[in-house]
Design an enzyme around this catalytic site. Structure first.
Site, short mmCIF file in Angstrom:
data_model
loop_
_atom_site.label_atom_id
_atom_site.label_comp_id
_atom_site.label_asym_id
_atom_site.label_seq_id
_atom_site.Cartn_x
_atom_site.Cartn_y
_atom_site.Cartn_z
N ARG A 94 21.21 30.08 71.61
CA ARG A 94 21.38 29.71 73.28
C ARG A 94 19.86 29.58 73.92
O ARG A 94 19.92 28.60 74.51
CB ARG A 94 21.92 30.99 74.01
CG ARG A 94 23.57 31.29 73.72
CD ARG A 94 24.31 30.08 74.06
NE ARG A 94 24.28 29.79 75.34
CZ ARG A 94 25.15 30.43 76.44
NH1 ARG A 94 25.96 31.67 75.91
NH2 ARG A 94 25.04 30.24 77.58
N HIS A 97 32.63 25.39 78.18
CA HIS A 97 31.41 26.19 77.99
C HIS A 97 30.18 25.45 77.23
O HIS A 97 30.10 25.68 76.04
CB HIS A 97 31.43 27.60 77.51
CG HIS A 97 30.51 28.65 77.52
ND1 HIS A 97 29.22 28.27 78.25
CD2 HIS A 97 30.45 29.73 76.88
CE1 HIS A 97 28.57 29.32 78.06
NE2 HIS A 97 29.13 30.40 77.23
N GLN A 110 27.10 26.70 75.28
CA GLN A 110 27.40 27.45 74.38
C GLN A 110 27.66 26.68 72.85
O GLN A 110 27.07 27.11 71.99
CB GLN A 110 28.82 28.25 74.28
CG GLN A 110 29.01 29.47 73.26
CD GLN A 110 27.99 30.38 73.10
OE1 GLN A 110 27.68 31.15 73.97
NE2 GLN A 110 27.59 30.55 71.82
N CYS A 133 31.14 33.37 70.36
CA CYS A 133 30.14 33.07 71.41
C CYS A 133 29.86 34.58 72.02
O CYS A 133 28.66 34.52 72.57
CB CYS A 133 30.98 32.40 72.70
SG CYS A 133 32.02 32.94 73.48
N ASP A 175 37.15 33.41 69.88
CA ASP A 175 36.78 33.74 71.14
C ASP A 175 37.45 35.11 71.67
O ASP A 175 38.90 35.09 71.24
CB ASP A 175 36.50 32.60 72.09
CG ASP A 175 36.18 33.08 73.65
OD1 ASP A 175 35.22 33.98 73.65
OD2 ASP A 175 36.44 32.22 74.55
N ARG A 230 27.54 29.05 86.76
CA ARG A 230 28.46 29.77 85.86
C ARG A 230 29.41 29.86 86.90
O ARG A 230 29.18 30.78 87.94
CB ARG A 230 28.24 31.08 85.21
CG ARG A 230 29.53 31.69 84.94
CD ARG A 230 29.32 32.95 83.92
NE ARG A 230 28.79 32.31 82.53
CZ ARG A 230 28.80 33.07 81.46
NH1 ARG A 230 29.18 34.27 81.42
NH2 ARG A 230 28.47 32.46 80.07
N1 NVA Z 1 36.07 32.69 77.15
C1 NVA Z 1 35.29 33.55 77.62
C2 NVA Z 1 33.87 33.06 77.15
C3 NVA Z 1 32.97 34.21 77.54
C4 NVA Z 1 31.45 33.47 77.22
C5 NVA Z 1 35.28 33.60 79.00
O1 NVA Z 1 35.31 32.78 79.76
O2 NVA Z 1 35.23 34.87 79.52
N1 CP Z 2 28.42 33.47 75.32
C1 CP Z 2 27.98 34.05 76.50
O1 CP Z 2 28.11 33.00 77.44
O2 CP Z 2 27.84 35.14 76.81
P1 CP Z 2 27.54 35.72 78.33
O3 CP Z 2 28.91 35.69 79.08
O4 CP Z 2 27.01 37.12 78.02
O5 CP Z 2 26.62 34.79 79.08
#
Ligand code: NVA
Ligand code: CP
Length: 333
Positions: A298, A134, A137, A270, A230, A107
């Site tokens: 997931r 993502h 997801q 998500c 989101d 990540r």
């Molecule tokens: N768009 C959000 C998704 C979190 C799972 C982010 O990147 O923070």
């Molecule tokens: N949806 C998702 O990726 O959650 P986290 O940021 O908690 O991993």
């Protein structure tokens, strides 16, 4: 192994799976959900590296639990704990890691970092969220749609809110890859980049999917089978919080928005969710919400992805490869 290592499959964007490959991963996900410990390609245990440059709950636990259930051992590396990105190049990290681990899950911020890791890795690299996509997801989301609506192909999916973020891009690409009618709505200046829209339209031609990108939430919501949103403030955008809270007000998923969708529409998010901001509490906690199934999925979807990538890369043991062939029914076992 080296950059020249041929045939290793990675999952960096939603379109890294061809439409038929996406269906295979979803079929495997259904299987592992029913029979969680039948496939153990990481038995040994082999180690899988899981790097986080941003915080996480679902991704962290679903990968850790999934790797363990596949017979392996996760090594979770938190922000700032490795030399990666600070004292050592991504390429050198990849060259060392693929001699020790069976998968690299990361990540991070820039998509280019993932691309460099994949270029130099002889084991599969998985995008566990970047600024741009993502895709893990969306595997879970598509599995959830399939479970609740019977199929993905032909179903319509409206995404409202920050339509320029990683989730919007992934809803668009993965949705059309699964043959869905995807409608993305956000304010001008916060819509998917033209290259993403072009890539989605091209893939839609293969799958029968459809693409709508609009500033009009009503156009996106009209009789939609799936309504998704989101956070308006993604990780790394915290300094823009006040501005962003003003920007997206017309794109909130609330009861009024849900009245425009199909009566039987399901709601995806998500998570983490901000009740009263991008989604009303009565929606996310209401009867149309399937967000807890989505979160659970997931685990199953990523297990399927890891099994599939290892098998396709020729890195799974013979017995796993034979089991996968028999589950998918279209390979020699
Ligand atoms: N768009 C959000 C998704 C979190 C799972 C982010 O990147 O923070
Ligand atoms: N949806 C998702 O990726 O959650 P986290 O940021 O908690 O991993």
């Amino acid at each position: 192994m080296s950059a020249e290592q041929a045939g290793v499959r990675h999952f960096l964007t939603d379109l890294d799976l061809a439409p038929e490959e996406l269906q295979q991963v979803l079929r495997l996900a259904e299987f592992v959900k029913q029979d969680p410990y039948a496939l153990r390609p990481l038995r040994g245990p082999q180690t899988a590296a899981v790097f986080f440059d941003k915080t996480s709950t679902r991704t962290r636990f679903s990968f850790a639990a999934g790797i363990t259930a596949l017979g392996g051992a996760p090594l979770v590396v938190n922000p700032g704990e490795a030399q990666l990105g600070h004292k050592e190049s991504i390429a050198d990290t990849a060259r060392v890691l693929d001699r020790m681990v069976s998968l690299i899950i990361w990540r991070t911020y820039a998509q280019t970092g993932l691309e460099e890791m994949a270029e130099f890795s002889g084991v599969p690299v998985i995008n566990a969220l970047s600024d741009d996509y993502h895709p893990c997801q969306l595997l879970a989301d598509l599995l959830t749609v399939q479970e609740h609506l019977g199929a993905t192909a032909g179903r319509s999916m409206a995404y409202l809110g920050d339509a320029a973020n990683n989730m919007a891009n992934s809803y668009l690409l993965a949705g059309v890859n699964a043959g869905m009618d995807v409608r993305i709505a956000g304010p001008a200046g916060y819509l998917p980049a033209q290259e993403i829209v072009d890539a989605a339209r091209e893939r839609a031609q293969q799958t029968g999917g459809r693409v709508t990108v609009t500033t009009d939430p009503a156009e996106a919501l009209r009789d939609a089978d799936v309504v998704a949103t989101d956070t308006w403030i993604s990780m790394g955008q915290e300094e823009e919080k006040e501005h962003r809270l003003q920007l997206f007000g017309d794109y909130r998923v609330d009861a009024a928005a849900m009245r425009q969708a199909s009566d039987s529409a399901i709601v995806l998010h998500c998570l983490p969710a901000y009740r009263g901001v991008e989604i009303a509490a009565e929606v996310i906690d209401g009867p149309q919400s399937v967000v807890w199934d989505e979160a659970e999925n997931r685990l199953h979807a990523q297990k399927a992805l890891m099994i599939w990538l290892l098998t396709e890369s020729g890195l799974a043991d013979e017995s796993t490869a034979a089991q996968v062939g028999s589950i998918l029914g279209d390979r020699e076992s």
